[in-house]
Every structure is written in C-alpha cells, then in structure tokens.
Design an enzyme around this catalytic site. Structure first.
Site, PDB file in Angstrom:
ATOM      1  N   ASN A 205      39.431  52.573  47.020  1.00 29.94           N
ATOM      2  CA  ASN A 205      38.128  52.132  46.522  1.00 29.94           C
ATOM      3  C   ASN A 205      37.229  53.357  46.407  1.00 29.94           C
ATOM      4  O   ASN A 205      36.987  54.062  47.378  1.00 29.94           O
ATOM      5  CB  ASN A 205      37.513  51.116  47.485  1.00 29.94           C
ATOM      6  CG  ASN A 205      36.313  50.414  46.887  1.00 29.94           C
ATOM      7  OD1 ASN A 205      35.505  51.023  46.189  1.00 29.94           O
ATOM      8  ND2 ASN A 205      36.188  49.130  47.156  1.00 29.94           N
ATOM      9  N   CYS A 210      36.255  47.721  43.795  1.00 31.16           N
ATOM     10  CA  CYS A 210      37.220  46.696  44.213  1.00 31.16           C
ATOM     11  C   CYS A 210      37.494  45.711  43.082  1.00 31.16           C
ATOM     12  O   CYS A 210      38.594  45.182  42.956  1.00 31.16           O
ATOM     13  CB  CYS A 210      36.706  45.959  45.440  1.00 31.16           C
ATOM     14  SG  CYS A 210      35.163  45.103  45.178  1.00 31.16           S
ATOM     15  N   HIS A 457      32.586  41.364  47.202  1.00 34.78           N
ATOM     16  CA  HIS A 457      33.840  42.101  47.305  1.00 34.78           C
ATOM     17  C   HIS A 457      34.928  41.313  46.577  1.00 34.78           C
ATOM     18  O   HIS A 457      34.991  40.088  46.672  1.00 34.78           O
ATOM     19  CB  HIS A 457      34.202  42.284  48.778  1.00 34.78           C
ATOM     20  CG  HIS A 457      35.478  43.033  48.988  1.00 34.78           C
ATOM     21  ND1 HIS A 457      35.711  44.260  48.409  1.00 34.78           N
ATOM     22  CD2 HIS A 457      36.592  42.736  49.712  1.00 34.78           C
ATOM     23  CE1 HIS A 457      36.912  44.679  48.769  1.00 34.78           C
ATOM     24  NE2 HIS A 457      37.468  43.773  49.552  1.00 34.78           N
ATOM     25  N   ASP A 474      43.975  44.073  48.864  1.00 33.67           N
ATOM     26  CA  ASP A 474      42.569  44.270  49.210  1.00 33.67           C
ATOM     27  C   ASP A 474      42.305  45.770  49.273  1.00 33.67           C
ATOM     28  O   ASP A 474      42.364  46.387  50.335  1.00 33.67           O
ATOM     29  CB  ASP A 474      42.284  43.602  50.561  1.00 33.67           C
ATOM     30  CG  ASP A 474      40.791  43.553  50.875  1.00 33.67           C
ATOM     31  OD1 ASP A 474      40.014  44.151  50.106  1.00 33.67           O
ATOM     32  OD2 ASP A 474      40.409  42.919  51.866  1.00 33.67           O
TER      33      ASP A 474
END
Length: 1110
Positions: A205, A210, A457, A474
């Site tokens: 990131n 993201c 997010h 993630d």
C-alpha cells in the site's frame, strides 16, 4: 509514521450526542463492533494472540485562536482509553498539503513495555458549530505499536473550507475537534509469510492505494485477463515507468513468481501519478472503468485486440413501448459492469428485479412519441446477453435528500455463491436474447469497502479456482478464509451480540460497516476458458529474462546483506579526490566520502593485509603508504585527525573500525602518498612531533573559482610568513605575491571563515592537524569594488546560499521560462531586480511574484506582497519543504501602487454570447460597488438602456446582490466570486404579486455539487412548474429530450422537495428569505467540461477525478 499515513478510513460506530463545546473525557465499557480487529493491521503481516475486552473513550478539544497558531504541529491534552494515554495531533497549516492534517497519537508510547501492540478503531471530527449534523467526520482503524504510534488523515479537510465563515467550522476563531477511540489489546506473536501460508503474495500500500490493490488482485486472478496482458506487445527497451502494458506485465509476473509482497509504484508511475495521487483515495469502480478503457485502447491493433470486450462486455436493450398506439423505441447499449441498487433490496435477485422493472409513463409524465404526440407508455430495460465475467457494482453510496449529502448504505444485502440469471424463465432477458446460453454464474471475488463516506479501506475475498477455499487479499497480507467470512460476513446490516457483562445479558446492536461493494461472477459454461492455465510460455522472453536478471540482483543483494555482519567498508580518500571534487561538487570540507574508492573487507583481516591489497590495486608500495583517520569536530565538519600508528596497523580491521568509524560500520581513511619528480610514489618524510598537517585551497576572485592545491607539514611555532614562498609556488604566483589566508572553520548553520594572522604562529592561530586554509591574492582597495566576491568569506557565503530558481509565467504555470542563479539571502528587491534584468524591463517594481505550492505543483492562491518577505529563502520555503520554482507577472503599474488599490476579478454574464467574460477592475479601496459598475460599463458591451448589478456567487449558487453603496474594501473575492449581469426587463416590469427566485444547477453523484451558472427569474403568483419549464428551457436553450430527464426541486439549506408539474411554485418561496436560503434546483447531469473552480477564479485549483495520464 506521520509522513506516510494510510488514508484508508473506517466510520466510527458510535453516533455523536454531545453538546458543542463540552470538554469531557469518558471511558466506558462497550461490546465490540463487528469490524474485525484482526483485519485492521493491513500494514504489517503479523498474527495477534492475546485479546481483552474492548473499551472506548471520547474526547473534545476546543482550540482558541486557531488562525494564529504558528507552530507546525500541536498536541491536545491527554485522555485515557483502556489505561493508555492518547492525544490528538494536528498540523493547523497542513502536513505537506493545503489541508488540516489530524491524527490520533499514543501519548505514552515510549514508556510502554517492549513489543506492545494495540488495535483500535477511532474517529476524528471537526465540529460544525452551527449545525452538528454537518460536521466533518472521518474514521479509521489501525494497529498501533512502537513503530507506528500515530495514525490518521493528512488531508482531513481543506483549510479553505474551515476558514469559510459561512460553513460554521470556525466561529470566533475557535475550532472544536472531537475524537472517539475504541480498542482491544494484542501481543504480536510471530511474523506472517503470505506466500508460505497461502501460495499467494500481496501488494504494498503506497499510502491510500488499497482500492487499487483489491482491484488488481481481482483482475490478476482472472487468468484469461492475465494472459492477455502478457501477450500485449512490449520490448526490452520499453520503460515500465512510462509503459502501462509493460508495468502491468511486470506486476503480474511478480505476483505469480515472487516470494514476498509486490510494489505498485512502477504501475502508478506508468499512470502518470505522483506521490499526491498515492495518498488520494479513489473509488474502485471508477478505477476499474478507467483502467479497462486504457487497456482496451492499448490492445488495439495487437493480437489481443477485443479481449476486454470478450471477457467483460454484455449488452442491454432499453425500450419505451406505447400502450395505445403501435410505436416502440429501442436502444442497444453495451456494459462492462452492472450497477445494482442496494437500498430497499434484500439481495442480488431483488436488485435485478428492480433493474428490469417496468415504469409506466402516464399522466403528466406521458411520452412524446414521434407522429403520435403524448402517449401512455411502458419504459424498461432487458438484457440481450451477459458476459463470461460479470462485474456487479453495488450502489452503497446514495444521496440523502433530508441531509443534502451523500451517505453510505450499510443495509444487509445478500448475494449467492451461485447466481442464476435464467431463473423464472429468463425474466431478465429480452425476447430476442440467445436462450441456448446458460447464464449460471459462480462467485469469484468479493471486493469489500470497510468504512464510510469520507474514506475507508478496501480489500478483496477471492477464490481463484472457484473451490471452497477463499483467500483474503488485504494489501500486503494474504490469508485463507472460509465461505462464511467471504459471504455472510460481508452482507452488512445490523448485528446483535450478547455483551456477557456480569448479569446483564441485554443484547447489543450495532452496524457492520464492512460490506461488499463489488462482486465478480464467472459463468459456469466459460469457466475453463476464463480460468485457463498461465505458464511461463505466455510471458515474453525479454520480460522473463529481464525480471530474472533483476531477481538475481535482488538475491545477490540479499546475500550481500546477509553476510554484512562479517564485513566492513573502508573508504579511502586521496589527494586526487580532493582535487577532483573541491570547486566542483564540493566547496566546504575536503571530500564527499561517498564518492571515493570503497573496499569491502572481512572484519578479521589484519590491516597490514589490507595495505598489501591496496598496493596491488593502486600500485602504491606498502612502504610508501601512510593512513590518517578522520574526525567530526564540534562544528560538524570533517577533518583529518592523526596517522595510524604501527601498533594500530597490526590490528584487525574491525578494531580500527570500532575506534575510528564516524557513521554506520564504515571506516574512513586518508591515504597520504608522496610523489617524486617522476610523479611516482616515493618515501614519506618523517613527521616531527611539533609538525602540523595543513591542507590548502586557493580562491581566484577574478574567476570566482576555488580549487585544492595541496598540503604541507608546518612547524607549530612557525608563522604563515615562513611558508608564503611555498604557497605562492603551489598557486603558481610570483614568489613575492601578497596573499591573504583564511581558516575554514564551519558552514552549517552559519559560515565561519576567519582571517589568519600571518604574523602569529600557527599555534597562536589555534591551528591543528587537518585544518583547512583558504588563501588568495590580496585584492587592491579598488579591486574590492570591482569584484562580486573579492575575498574567501564573501565567496563562501555566496556558495552557501546560492540557489538556482526556475521562473515560470503565471499565465503558463507548467512551463519554465528561464532560470537564474540567486542567493537565498537575496532581499525581495534583489530578486525582482534580477528578474526585471532578465526580462529587459526598466522598472523592477512592476514585477509581481507568486510562490509555488510544492504539494500540488501549482502557484499559491495569493501572490507575494510588495516587500512582503525578507528574503528569497522565505519565498521558496513552504512549511518544512523547499522549492526552486517562482511565478512572475509583469504589471502595468508598480506593485506598491496596485496594492493600494482594490483589484476585483468580475465575471460578466453576456446576454448576447450567453457566456462569462472576465475583467479586472482596479479602484481605490474606499470605492463603492456603484463605482465598480461604472467602471465595468467601459469594459463590456451592454444592451440598449441596460442596467448592471453585481452579485456574490459561491459554489455555483448566488449568495446575494451587492448593495450599490457598499464599500469594496469589505468584499473578499478569495472565496466568493463576483458576477456582473444585466438586470432583465422582466424584473424591471414586475407586478406586485411577482417574485424573483434564485435558480441553480446541481447533480447527485458520489459527491453532491452545484455546477454551471446560477440565475434569477421572475415567477408569477399561481404559476405552475409546467408553465415555468418552457421559460427555463428557452433561457438555457435545452432540447425537449434533455429537459425530459431533468428534475425540479424546491431547495432550502436542510430541506429538499421535488416539484410536480402541477405544483404552484410561487407558494414555496417566502419573500423574506434571501437567494442563498432558498432556490429552485435543476437536477441533471453536468455535461460541461471541467474547468477551474469558481470559488477562486483567478487561481489554479482544479477538480481531481481519477485519471490515467500516459
């Protein structure tokens, strides 16, 4: 930490209920929100082991005299949450952005036990002191630890929005900030290896990327898409920073073969993005469309042309069918994704039902059928075909009419593992659709948005092979998940859990702010084609070879680093290095140690063996080598210290490194070599105990040059007079040339270069080994006036402060016009004089300068006032950043005279051209609005007998009509824009029952905003909307078909009511209210091209849609 915050934000689950201004700290027990705490640590791949009961705290910080805060950053008082001390950190002038920057900080982080870690959800809020519901609130979650003790928002909200007096955030220079923190503790157990645990790697990131990472992982795991990207033509000469196909290929290759997470910086550079874009979160749906359009363009005329359409494109038929006459209008459209309503829909099937639902056009909403007039009709849409990969965009964000703002829909919304779009005899399909294709889909990916309107997010659940095993991507972390986590947990909606707090087992309800935002389905009949094998053969050979070479280099670096503890670096400077660098890359001190020969040596090697290696390497016999250590003095300058002793040379390298290293593990040495007449190394002279080694630089004030001329051993009791003959010989001067000597002491933060008394001894001059003497010819008294820098100190001062400045015309702010070499100590007058000379102007006072905004690469909104700064340094500094760009304008009058005037930029709305033309009006500050109008009459072309008026416009709405007697000194056109217009004849001829209403254009999208030019119009008592529409249509020159798509609404500050054709518009408006408080809203799409924001039309602020530039 603060410099690299992740702007991925989550909404706080606790609604505000405190009165404005209340200053309190509370800590109460609470059950935990269903936002999964273990998922917040997307920045570090760690497991957490120990968990405790969650708690939350609330805190209000009232900041007085906000606009007068001078320091870069400020901390609030501390408040407690679960035994930890927290505080709010703000940057009132922004942290590398023209926005308020705000963070949560663990105040006592330095005193906590080693290895502490705390997962927290928090919200920060700037309170609207007029209407709390319009407060600016942002939410986040983060794993706080000793390495990341603060987290938050670099661009919390624009400073101009805070300072705008109509917004209600800053009242009497008081700003109110709120914080809410909810947390549970954890202990980091062991590092997590995504590749080892799952077989997949994540994406780094960059700050707020993201949303992009989740999309890229989804696209990568569609193998036929990945294969098409690999097959796009690229060459080994292409630069991945400017070639999107190559950057995508390299990214996908690394995802396929790397063992650790992959950077996306190459890809974003190929998009033409900078650091600012990496910290600006966009919408994943928008990026999906823009990226696919770009790749589709890049694939044209290649072997993979049409691949994007083959994978993602479907077709829909829109129709309008008359009920009473034989008339039907149809239009075929293609789509890459389908947007489905979430609000009031239980699941995906309900959304599809709503999508194809038939709308009746009747009554006042009848359809204008060609040759048949107004007719009752049915309007709807049906699908002609669905694509192999079906992308469903869930409309989680909608406009709330009551609150006049966008909100996130967190309602429960279900989606199946298997989606049957042929259900109920193919009710979603058009009659002519090919029914032989079975539209049965399996869920492939779930993209999740966790957070709220102002940020959040993104992450993705993907099952690459459509098996029962899901993976959560993630950012850097990839984990295995089950079907329940990928589906049920992402439905959203309210959750009920038991608190288990003692005897009180009352269930506690809360909203799940993590929910599905985009779904990707793969058609069962196309599964083998879509989920095909992708092997190395699909990757171009040049790409494989290039990336393998890079991987080998990485492995070599890793091995190098792994063995680093066995080695040390010895850097050896020589006279040649001094001569090559001084006066070119170096002026102060002797050498840039990073630009000399370095040797990687095993720490256990005896130094004598190192000397033998040097003898072979540099062809200098061991007996002709003498090494000196370096020392950093209190002045922070580096000087030679002392020669190594024979005993020291018997030691291993590591002992010398320990004794003499200056930074890191490196050992810095100077190799003294004496050259004979044949320029070959010879025996070194023995050094007497009272001898000093001095190094000499020569300054030529005629050429403004400095160079290294050598070194000498001198006896400490001698005077400089004793070596003048030798110095003149080194400089090439006559032996009797008068010279002046200066000792170079320090240059940071200020220069110290004192004169050396030639009659005093070296000892009395306080000289020692390694000191640097700068000398020059003694200038005549007349010579001092001739030369810019007649002596060493003045030249060194110039070098210390000199600055190359790139000047740009304010009219063309992206192009360098010329460069000037200036001094950072130059005054305002010095700078404008140099600019005027470069432009060939006789009067420097007509130059106006504007500083550069380093964060958005644009001119600052306000120019530099006449003599408003002390020096060039102040012009180039922005907080803790420096720039080398200035903008200039050439004025028609001196700037000092201009600043005594009030300059207003007025937009004139020409009725003849129906467009804005801009005029600058300059008048004495005590002038009135009427005088502005009189001045405008000479600048614009008016209709016969026309009268002008002046309006204040803000955010594309009319604020008020300015009183003609009002002083212009009180008019602030930094936030308001001024517009002049002719007063229409209908207003002059108004009847007693007529009313002038304000009309403004607006649209509802992800960000609600007004656009276009607002205007006034007269409405008559009893006049309906149906009667007013034709007048609006005529004024705006709108086609019937376009007007039929518009909606009309009565708008107040917090009230929004759609109007029907039969409504009497007059009855909604109250005469006592001003135009800003109520207006007639025209809701339709903004089809005009983007242009500078009208809030400040004389500057360069632009909207920021997502865009791929290359």
């Amino acid at each position: 930490m603060i410099e690299d915050e992740d702007e991925e934000m989550l909404v706080s689950p606790w609604p505000p209920h405190r009165e404005v201004g209340e200053e309190t700290v509370e800590s109460v027990n609470s059950v935990e929100s269903q936002l999964p705490m273990e998922e917040c640590n997307n920045a570090a791949e760690n497991h957490t082991d120990v968990e405790m009961e969650p708690s939350k705290s609330k805190f209000t910080w009232t900041i007085e005299n906000f606009s007068q805060m001078i320091n870069k950053k400020h901390y609030s008082d501390e408040f407690l949450a679960d035994g930890l001390k927290w505080r709010i950190l703000i940057f009132p002038k922004g942290n590398k952005a023209d926005c308020l920057s705000m963070y949560i900080d663990v105040a006592d982080a330095a005193t906590l036990p080693l290895g502490w870690s705390r997962s927290a959800k928090f919200s920060l809020c700037v309170v609207n002191q007029v209407d709390y519901d319009r407060s600016m609130k942002k939410d986040a979650q983060h794993q706080f630890n000793i390495g990341e003790r603060d987290w938050g928002f670099t661009t919390f909200m624009r400073l101009r929005d805070i300072y705008n007096p109509t917004n209600g955030f800053l009242v009497n220079d008081r700003l109110v900030v709120e914080a809410e923190v909810a947390l549970r503790s954890g202990i980091i157990k062991f590092p997590y290896d995504s590749k080892k645990e799952t077989g997949y790697v994540g994406l780094e990131n960059q700050g707020a990327t993201c949303y992009m990472n989740s999309l890229l992982q989804t696209l990568y795991h569609i193998p036929c898409f990945r294969k098409a990207v690999y097959h796009m033509p690229t060459t080994d000469n292409d630069n991945p920073s400017s070639s999107i196909p190559l950057a995508m290929q390299r990214l996908f290759y690394k995802l396929q073969y790397n063992d650790s997470c992959v950077s996306t910086k190459e890809l974003t550079k190929s998009f033409g993005w900078g650091t600012y874009d990496a910290f600006f979160q966009h919408d994943v749906q928008e990026l999906n469309r823009v990226l696919c359009e770009k790749l589709e363009y890049e694939m044209k005329a290649t072997v993979v042309e049409g691949t994007i359409q083959q994978i993602f494109e479907g077709h829909i038929k829109n129709y309008i069918e008359c009920i009473n006459v034989d008339y039907k209008s149809t239009r075929k459209e293609s789509f890459y994704d389908i947007q489905l309503d979430v609000k009031d829909c239980r699941d995906v099937y309900a959304s599809f039902d709503k999508y194809v639902a038939v709308e009746r056009l009747e009554g006042e909403n009848k359809y204008e059928a060609e040759d048949h007039g107004l007719q009752e009709a049915k309007k709807g849409a049906l699908f002609l075909d669905f694509p192999p990969v079906l992308q469903l965009q869930l409309k989680r964000f909608e406009y709330d009419v009551m609150r006049e703002t966008m909100v996130k829909i967190n309602d429960r919304y279900e989606f199946p593992l298997q989606l049957d779009l042929d259900k109920d005899n193919g009710k979603y399909l058009a009659p002519e659709a090919d029914r032989s294709i079975r539209n049965l889909y399996s869920l492939h990916s779930v993209l999740v948005h966790s957070g709220g309107l102002h940020g959040g997010h993104y992450y993705a659940f993907i099952r690459p092979t459509l098996s029962d095993l899901w993976f959560k991507f993630d950012d850097e972390r990839v984990t295995k998940e089950d079907t329940r986590m990928a589906l049920e947990e992402q439905y959203g909606g309210d959750e009920i859990v038991q608190t288990n707090l003692g005897l009180n087992n009352t269930p506690f309800g809360f909203t799940n702010y993590s929910n599905a935002y985009m779904l990707v389905y793969v058609r069962e009949s196309d599964k083998e084609k879509i989920l095909c094998n992708v092997t190395e053969k699909d990757i171009a050979e040049h790409l494989r070879m290039r990336l393998k070479r890079e991987q080998e280099e990485i492995e070599n670096r890793r091995r190098y680093e792994a063995e680093a503890h066995l080695y040390t670096i010895i850097k050896v400077a020589r006279d040649e290095d001094f001569a090559n660098q001084i006066g070119k890359a170096r002026y102060f001190d002797l050498v840039d140690i990073d630009r000399v020969r370095s040797f990687r040596i095993r720490k256990q090697m005896p130094f004598k063996l190192f000397k033998e290696m040097i003898a072979k390497e540099l062809r200098i016999p061991v007996e002709f080598q003498r090494y000196w250590s370096w020392v950093m003095r209190k002045s922070r300058s580096y000087r030679l210290d002392q020669p190594l002793t024979p005993r020291e040379e018997d030691q291993p390298v590591w002992m010398l490194s320990e004794a003499y290293r200056l930074h890191n593990e490196e050992l810095m040495l100077f190799l003294e070599v004496e050259l004979g007449r044949d320029l070959l190394p010879t025996h070194l002279p023995n050094r007497a105990g009272d001898e000093l080694l001095l190094l000499f630089k020569l300054y030529d004030f005629e050429k403004k040059e400095l160079r290294y001329v050598g070194r000498l051993f001198v006896i400490s009791t001698q005077t400089p007079m004793d070596i003048l003959k030798k110095l003149n010989e080194m400089a090439g001067f006559p032996v009797d040339e008068e010279i002046e000597l200066y000792e170079e002491l320090k240059f940071d933060p200020r220069l110290m270069c004192p004169h050396v008394d030639k009659k005093k001894s070296f000892r009395l001059n306080e000289l020692e080994d390694g000191d640097i003497i700068c000398f020059q010819k003694s200038p005549s008294r007349d010579g001092e006036k001739q030369y810019d820098y007649p002596d060493v100190p003045s030249f060194m001062e110039y070098v210390l402060h000199r600055q190359i400045v790139h000047f740009r015309s304010l009219e063309k702010p992206k192009e360098d016009k010329f460069c000037l070499e200036l001094s950072r100590s130059h005054t305002y007058d010095d700078v404008v004089e140099k600019v005027a000379q470069r432009l060939g102007l006789d009067d420097p006072s007509k130059i106006r300068l504007t500083s550069h905004n380093v964060y958005c690469d644009q001119p600052k909104p306000q120019p530099i006032r006449y003599r408003g700064v002390d020096s060039l340094f102040d012009m180039l500094r922005q907080y803790n950043q420096m720039t080398d760009i200035l903008y200039y304008e050439v004025l028609d009058i001196p700037l000092s005279e201009l600043e005594a005037l009030k300059v207003l930029k007025v937009a004139f709305l020409s009725p003849a051209k129906d467009e804005l033309e801009f005029h600058n009006v300059r008048l004495p500050k005590q002038s009135t609005v009427q005088e502005v109008i009189n001045e405008l009459k000479f600048k614009v072309k008016l209709s016969h007998n026309a009268e002008l008026r002046l309006l204040q416009v803000f955010q594309n709405k009319i604020f008020k009509i300015l009183n003609r007697s009002q002083s212009i000194e009180s008019i602030d056109d930094n936030y308001w824009s001024l517009r002049a217009e002719e007063i229409p004849e209908e207003e002059k001829n108004m009847g007693p029952d007529d009313h002038v209403v304000h009309v403004a254009h607006y649209m509802k999208d992800m960000h609600v905003h007004h656009f276009g030019e607002p205007f006034f119009m007269v409405i008559h008592k009893g006049e309906t909307l149906a009667e007013i529409k034709p007048r609006i249509q005529k004024k705006l020159n709108v086609l019937d078909e376009e007007l039929s798509q518009w909606k009309f609404a009565y708008m107040e500050a917090y009230h929004h009511e759609y109007l029907q054709d039969s409504d009497v518009v007059f009855s909604f408006f109250q005469k006592e209210k001003g135009p800003w408080q109520q207006y007639l809203g025209l809701e339709h799409k903004d089809t005009s091209p983007k242009r500078p924001c009208v809030a400040n039309q004389n500057r360069h602020a632009y909207e920021k849609p997502i865009k791929i530039y290359n």
